[in-house]
Design a protein around this motif. Sequence first.
Motif, PDB file in Angstrom:
ATOM      1  N   TYR A 141       0.829  -1.196   0.000  1.00 14.96           N
ATOM      2  CA  TYR A 141       0.000   0.000   0.000  1.00 14.96           C
ATOM      3  C   TYR A 141       0.867   1.252   0.000  1.00 14.96           C
ATOM      4  CZ  TYR A 141      -3.783  -3.167   1.178  1.00 14.96           C
ATOM      5  OH  TYR A 141      -4.689  -4.182   1.161  1.00 14.96           O
ATOM      6  N   LEU A 142       0.298   2.346  -0.376  1.00 15.20           N
ATOM      7  CA  LEU A 142       0.927   3.672  -0.390  1.00 15.20           C
ATOM      8  C   LEU A 142       2.150   3.722  -1.304  1.00 15.20           C
ATOM      9  CD1 LEU A 142       0.718   4.466   3.424  1.00 15.20           C
ATOM     10  CD2 LEU A 142      -0.863   5.166   1.627  1.00 15.20           C
ATOM     11  N   GLY A 143       2.171   2.889  -2.341  1.00 15.70           N
ATOM     12  CA  GLY A 143       3.228   2.938  -3.328  1.00 15.70           C
ATOM     13  C   GLY A 143       4.537   2.293  -2.920  1.00 15.70           C
ATOM     14  N   TYR A 144       4.565   1.641  -1.780  1.00 17.06           N
ATOM     15  CA  TYR A 144       5.794   0.994  -1.325  1.00 17.06           C
ATOM     16  C   TYR A 144       5.993  -0.307  -2.093  1.00 17.06           C
ATOM     17  CZ  TYR A 144       9.277  -1.085   1.732  1.00 17.06           C
ATOM     18  OH  TYR A 144      10.415  -1.673   2.214  1.00 17.06           O
ATOM     19  N   GLU A 145       7.195  -0.529  -2.592  1.00 17.94           N
ATOM     20  CA  GLU A 145       7.517  -1.730  -3.345  1.00 17.94           C
ATOM     21  C   GLU A 145       8.787  -2.349  -2.793  1.00 17.94           C
ATOM     22  OE1 GLU A 145       7.875  -0.581  -7.404  1.00 17.94           O
ATOM     23  OE2 GLU A 145       5.704  -0.488  -7.703  1.00 17.94           O
ATOM     24  N   TRP A 146       8.865  -3.676  -2.900  1.00 18.79           N
ATOM     25  CA  TRP A 146      10.040  -4.391  -2.442  1.00 18.79           C
ATOM     26  C   TRP A 146      10.457  -5.369  -3.531  1.00 18.79           C
ATOM     27  CZ3 TRP A 146      10.469  -9.424   0.354  1.00 18.79           C
ATOM     28  CH2 TRP A 146      11.733  -9.603   0.880  1.00 18.79           C
ATOM     29  N   GLN A 147      11.710  -5.361  -3.898  1.00 17.64           N
ATOM     30  CA  GLN A 147      12.204  -6.265  -4.927  1.00 17.64           C
ATOM     31  C   GLN A 147      13.118  -7.303  -4.284  1.00 17.64           C
ATOM     32  OE1 GLN A 147      14.058  -3.964  -7.977  1.00 17.64           O
ATOM     33  NE2 GLN A 147      12.101  -3.291  -8.830  1.00 17.64           N
ATOM     34  N   ALA A 148      12.860  -8.572  -4.603  1.00 18.39           N
ATOM     35  CA  ALA A 148      13.656  -9.675  -4.069  1.00 18.39           C
ATOM     36  C   ALA A 148      13.498 -10.876  -5.002  1.00 18.39           C
ATOM     37  CB  ALA A 148      13.184 -10.030  -2.663  1.00 18.39           C
ATOM     38  N   PRO A 149      14.386 -11.851  -4.890  1.00 13.65           N
ATOM     39  CA  PRO A 149      14.222 -13.062  -5.696  1.00 13.65           C
ATOM     40  C   PRO A 149      12.920 -13.793  -5.335  1.00 13.65           C
ATOM     41  CG  PRO A 149      16.431 -12.943  -4.784  1.00 13.65           C
ATOM     42  CD  PRO A 149      15.638 -11.844  -4.160  1.00 13.65           C
TER      43      PRO A 149
END
Length: 97
Positions: A32-40
Amino acid sequence: MRYLGWVLKFFLFILLLGFAVKNSEVVTLAYYLGYEWQAPLVLIILMFFVGGAVVGVAACMGYLLRQRRELMHLRKLVATTQITLPDEMQENQVDAK
């Protein structure tokens, strides 16, 4: 039987290692609120699996603690209650000594 267990564990390890190697591309997990997480991908799957296991264990803890309290209560009750055995059972205990 022990060797069969080691063979199965080795097979499972190879299977999971192959899964991890095939799914190593980076994915984006959007919150939510545009938060993004990048991981394998394999790391994200592993984290959600561990989180589900933790939630499952936590859900069982109330039941297990309730059983433990009841068991302690019953042990105290047995320890404080004077129980008289029937005559034939008392004779068997004397013979056993």
